[in-house]
Scaffold this motif. Sequence first.
Motif, mmCIF file in Angstrom:
data_model
loop_
_atom_site.group_PDB
_atom_site.id
_atom_site.type_symbol
_atom_site.label_atom_id
_atom_site.label_comp_id
_atom_site.label_asym_id
_atom_site.label_seq_id
_atom_site.Cartn_x
_atom_site.Cartn_y
_atom_site.Cartn_z
ATOM 1 N N TYR A 33 -26.207 15.770 -21.663
ATOM 2 C CA TYR A 33 -26.387 16.096 -23.076
ATOM 3 C C TYR A 33 -25.028 16.417 -23.694
ATOM 4 C CZ TYR A 33 -31.097 17.269 -21.292
ATOM 5 O OH TYR A 33 -32.339 17.261 -20.662
ATOM 6 N N TYR A 48 -28.357 12.354 -25.833
ATOM 7 C CA TYR A 48 -28.901 12.589 -24.505
ATOM 8 C C TYR A 48 -28.909 11.293 -23.711
ATOM 9 C CZ TYR A 48 -32.903 12.833 -21.227
ATOM 10 O OH TYR A 48 -33.732 12.757 -20.132
ATOM 11 N N ARG A 98 -34.804 16.029 -16.737
ATOM 12 C CA ARG A 98 -35.209 16.720 -17.961
ATOM 13 C C ARG A 98 -35.967 17.999 -17.605
ATOM 14 N NH1 ARG A 98 -40.364 14.040 -20.959
ATOM 15 N NH2 ARG A 98 -41.915 14.554 -19.394
ATOM 16 N N HIS A 99 -35.747 19.016 -18.409
ATOM 17 C CA HIS A 99 -36.373 20.331 -18.293
ATOM 18 C C HIS A 99 -35.844 21.161 -17.133
ATOM 19 C CE1 HIS A 99 -38.884 19.612 -21.635
ATOM 20 N NE2 HIS A 99 -39.614 18.681 -21.064
ATOM 21 N N TYR A 100 -34.952 20.606 -16.333
ATOM 22 C CA TYR A 100 -34.272 21.441 -15.366
ATOM 23 C C TYR A 100 -33.149 22.183 -16.077
ATOM 24 C CZ TYR A 100 -36.585 19.423 -11.264
ATOM 25 O OH TYR A 100 -37.515 19.045 -10.330
ATOM 26 N N GLU A 101 -32.593 23.194 -15.409
ATOM 27 C CA GLU A 101 -31.528 23.976 -16.011
ATOM 28 C C GLU A 101 -30.368 23.079 -16.409
ATOM 29 O OE1 GLU A 101 -30.021 27.107 -13.587
ATOM 30 O OE2 GLU A 101 -28.288 27.469 -14.863
ATOM 31 N N GLN A 102 -29.872 23.297 -17.623
ATOM 32 C CA GLN A 102 -28.697 22.569 -18.088
ATOM 33 C C GLN A 102 -27.461 23.401 -17.795
ATOM 34 O OE1 GLN A 102 -28.966 20.950 -22.103
ATOM 35 N NE2 GLN A 102 -31.173 20.640 -21.870
ATOM 36 N N PHE A 104 -23.573 23.875 -18.475
ATOM 37 C CA PHE A 104 -22.633 23.534 -19.538
ATOM 38 C C PHE A 104 -21.193 23.528 -19.049
ATOM 39 C CE2 PHE A 104 -24.921 23.382 -23.591
ATOM 40 C CZ PHE A 104 -26.177 23.800 -23.187
ATOM 41 N N TYR B 36 -29.324 31.979 -23.173
ATOM 42 C CA TYR B 36 -28.001 31.650 -22.659
ATOM 43 C C TYR B 36 -27.022 32.712 -23.139
ATOM 44 C CZ TYR B 36 -29.191 26.906 -21.131
ATOM 45 O OH TYR B 36 -29.723 25.817 -20.478
ATOM 46 N N LEU B 44 -21.701 27.808 -22.019
ATOM 47 C CA LEU B 44 -22.931 28.592 -21.982
ATOM 48 C C LEU B 44 -23.417 28.754 -20.544
ATOM 49 C CD1 LEU B 44 -24.695 26.748 -24.898
ATOM 50 C CD2 LEU B 44 -23.810 29.055 -24.981
ATOM 51 N N LYS B 49 -35.151 31.671 -17.980
ATOM 52 C CA LYS B 49 -35.949 30.661 -18.649
ATOM 53 C C LYS B 49 -37.441 30.906 -18.416
ATOM 54 C CE LYS B 49 -35.650 27.432 -14.746
ATOM 55 N NZ LYS B 49 -35.209 26.081 -14.311
ATOM 56 N N TYR B 99 -37.580 15.498 -23.654
ATOM 57 C CA TYR B 99 -36.746 15.241 -22.485
ATOM 58 C C TYR B 99 -35.837 16.412 -22.165
ATOM 59 C CZ TYR B 99 -34.137 14.046 -26.640
ATOM 60 O OH TYR B 99 -33.591 14.072 -27.890
ATOM 61 N N GLY B 100 -36.011 17.535 -22.834
ATOM 62 C CA GLY B 100 -35.220 18.704 -22.522
ATOM 63 C C GLY B 100 -34.150 19.059 -23.524
#
Lengths: 113, 114
Positions: A33, A48, A98-102, A104, B36, B44, B49, B99-100
């Motif tokens: 992302y 994305y 998707r929906h897993y921890e992002q 950064f 975050y 971040l 969550k 999609y997140g």
Amino acid sequence: GAGVSQSPSNKVTEKGKDVELRCDPISGHTALYWYRQSLGQGLEFLIYFQGNSAPDKSGLPSDRFSAERTGGSVSTLTIQRTQQEDSAVYLCASSLARHYEQYFGPGTRLTVT
Amino acid sequence: AQSVTQLGSHVSVSEGALVLLRCNYSSSVPPYLFWYVQYPNQGLQLLLKYTSAATLVKGINGFEAEFKKSETSFHLTKPSAHMSDAAEYFCAVSEQTSYGKLTFGQGTILTVHP
């Protein structure tokens, strides 16, 4: 292990020039992302990528912005003919899916003079 | 479209005092919810969550948040503030059917006084 890395960390450019920002995601992460953080707009989604699927570009603010992801790994965000309102911190994040921890990266601070 | 509202752009507490950062969301379907933290000149970091399991979620550094569907809230708390908690905190949501992609609140800057 290595986290998400971004380069350059800082970029100063003149109005009208093109810039490229790079993101190296965590190895094995299929989702990537791009977000933009600015004083006026806060944190906003740009684009994305998921595996080999077509990217979702719905957050790109204008056609001067484009991004690609080569080989399902490194991504480059390109801004053509930069404007002063493009000044911001550009953040990249990756996740397993998707929906897993992002996770950064530290961001690239872009200043357009 | 979903949105996130963080009440209070700045919160100031004394060291050892309770930290309460407020977050409300608007979504027709309960989304995934995140908090975050961002330290100066850094990216971040995920604190915690909510993904439709337990409504009380515990995160890192002693933080926790409670999902309240009736109030569409996901407030962040910590019983005792530490100087190292000074940072900017962002609440974010993503739709379960998406999609997140994250939609962020405007952020709350937490200041901790000795």
